[in-house]
Design an enzyme around this catalytic site. Structure first.
Site, PDB file in Angstrom:
ATOM      1  N   SER A 126       0.825  -1.211   0.000  1.00  0.00           N
ATOM      2  CA  SER A 126       0.000   0.000   0.000  1.00  0.00           C
ATOM      3  C   SER A 126       0.857   1.258   0.000  1.00  0.00           C
ATOM      4  O   SER A 126       0.525   2.259  -0.641  1.00  0.00           O
ATOM      5  CB  SER A 126      -0.923   0.013   1.227  1.00  0.00           C
ATOM      6  OG  SER A 126      -1.840  -1.041   1.169  1.00  0.00           O
ATOM      7  N   ASP A 133       0.319   8.688   6.852  1.00  0.00           N
ATOM      8  CA  ASP A 133      -0.717   7.825   7.443  1.00  0.00           C
ATOM      9  C   ASP A 133      -0.327   6.347   7.414  1.00  0.00           C
ATOM     10  O   ASP A 133      -1.194   5.470   7.338  1.00  0.00           O
ATOM     11  CB  ASP A 133      -2.057   8.025   6.742  1.00  0.00           C
ATOM     12  CG  ASP A 133      -2.004   7.658   5.255  1.00  0.00           C
ATOM     13  OD1 ASP A 133      -0.889   7.535   4.707  1.00  0.00           O
ATOM     14  OD2 ASP A 133      -3.070   7.492   4.653  1.00  0.00           O
ATOM     15  N   HIS A 142      -9.178  14.819  12.023  1.00  0.00           N
ATOM     16  CA  HIS A 142      -7.900  14.162  11.774  1.00  0.00           C
ATOM     17  C   HIS A 142      -6.754  14.959  12.384  1.00  0.00           C
ATOM     18  O   HIS A 142      -6.672  16.177  12.212  1.00  0.00           O
ATOM     19  CB  HIS A 142      -7.637  14.031  10.267  1.00  0.00           C
ATOM     20  CG  HIS A 142      -8.552  13.076   9.576  1.00  0.00           C
ATOM     21  ND1 HIS A 142      -8.298  12.578   8.311  1.00  0.00           N
ATOM     22  CD2 HIS A 142      -9.708  12.495   9.965  1.00  0.00           C
ATOM     23  CE1 HIS A 142      -9.266  11.746   7.965  1.00  0.00           C
ATOM     24  NE2 HIS A 142     -10.151  11.696   8.950  1.00  0.00           N
ATOM     25  N   GLU A 185      -1.286   9.122  12.115  1.00  0.00           N
ATOM     26  CA  GLU A 185      -2.546   9.806  11.839  1.00  0.00           C
ATOM     27  C   GLU A 185      -3.591   9.318  12.841  1.00  0.00           C
ATOM     28  O   GLU A 185      -3.807   8.112  13.000  1.00  0.00           O
ATOM     29  CB  GLU A 185      -3.034   9.524  10.422  1.00  0.00           C
ATOM     30  CG  GLU A 185      -4.337  10.266  10.109  1.00  0.00           C
ATOM     31  CD  GLU A 185      -4.976   9.843   8.801  1.00  0.00           C
ATOM     32  OE1 GLU A 185      -5.227  10.704   7.961  1.00  0.00           O
ATOM     33  OE2 GLU A 185      -5.215   8.620   8.639  1.00  0.00           O
ATOM     34  N   HIS A 224     -16.996   2.710   3.021  1.00  0.00           N
ATOM     35  CA  HIS A 224     -15.794   1.981   2.606  1.00  0.00           C
ATOM     36  C   HIS A 224     -16.160   0.631   1.979  1.00  0.00           C
ATOM     37  O   HIS A 224     -15.595   0.248   0.941  1.00  0.00           O
ATOM     38  CB  HIS A 224     -14.885   1.760   3.815  1.00  0.00           C
ATOM     39  CG  HIS A 224     -13.651   0.968   3.506  1.00  0.00           C
ATOM     40  ND1 HIS A 224     -12.575   1.487   2.833  1.00  0.00           N
ATOM     41  CD2 HIS A 224     -13.336  -0.335   3.771  1.00  0.00           C
ATOM     42  CE1 HIS A 224     -11.650   0.552   2.690  1.00  0.00           C
ATOM     43  NE2 HIS A 224     -12.085  -0.559   3.246  1.00  0.00           N
TER      44      HIS A 224
END
Length: 259
Positions: free
Chosen positions: A67, A90, A138, A157, A173
């Protein structure tokens, strides 16, 4: 013989790269551990000394190496540890779920006051929601991680949201994952409507929370006033605060003498 040496050199190089990647990911894991410990301490303190804890539960995650590389590629950046540290904030993520909107800002304030955390950025998607309805607060914080050979400052994060916000984000999501981001327009409208409903619920729960607190504060004030009242022959008297202090001092003195 040369082939054997080359093979051994390749194996050593692979091993070295593997160790570097493992260490790199572990440092972010240690940073998450640091933050989670802070949250656990705050939660336990509130549960022990206050009426309730603003922190319902937490969930942490680490981005996989795959990722991380994909995100670098999307940003059009060459693959390097330097670029990862500078441009991807993050890799380590912590989500904190609260009951009420006011709790979100309370938790955020408590974290930002911690002297060993450096706040690098704040994005308030509650005051300024994303177009799709997403809401959350955030924080990007820098955490010192103490290792055997020195200190590393690692970015984490932190997302802080209510239960309703978290439920909506989880649903959104799942839908995007199922449709591989090519979501039908009708579903997008339904998602936005659901976000508005979740926000309405949060606002209603916040009002209830405020009203209950006012009632409880009034009851406590009334109980304190009752302690100052004495009734003699249907006549009511209020004891002065100074008199109550004298009684407290006498009681403390008596307890000490008994010991």
């Amino acid at each position: 013989m040369n082939e054997l040496v080359n093979h051994q050199n390749q194996m050593e190089q692979v091993k070295r790269i593997k160790n570097e990647i493992t260490r790199f990911i572990m440092v972010y894991k240690f940073a998450l551990d640091e933050i989670e410990t802070k949250i656990d301490i705050l939660k336990e303190e509130f549960e022990s000394f206050h009426d309730y804890s603003p922190i319902e539960h937490t969930k942490s995650r680490l981005k996989s190496p795959e990722s991380i590389l994909k995100k670098l590629h999307r940003k059009g950046l060459p693959i390097s540890v330097k670029n990862v540290k500078e441009h991807i904030k993050d890799i380590a993520g912590l989500r904190i779920t609260c009951s009420f909107i006011s709790d979100i800002y309370k938790v955020s304030e408590m974290l930002q006051k911690q002297s060993d955390l450096k706040v690098l950025g704040v994005k308030d998607y509650i005051e300024h929601p994303k177009p799709n309805g997403y809401k959350s607060l955030h924080l990007i914080v820098e955490v010192p991680v103490f290792l055997s050979d020195g200190v590393e400052h690692v970015c984490v994060e932190i997302q802080i949201r209510t239960i309703a916000m978290d439920f909506w984000a989880s649903l959104e999501h799942k839908i995007f994952y199922k449709y591989k981001k090519d979501v039908p327009e009708s579903l997008l409208k339904e998602l936005k409507s659901a976000a508005d409903t979740a926000n309405s619920l949060d606002l209603k729960m916040e009002r209830l929370h405020h009203d209950i607190k006012e009632i409880k504060d009034a009851e406590e004030q009334s109980n304190q006033e009752d302690l100052r009242k004495i009734v003699i022959r249907d006549q009511q008297f209020m004891l002065p605060s100074a008199f109550l202090e004298i009684i407290d001092q006498a009681t403390d003195s008596f307890r000490k003498d008994q010991k």
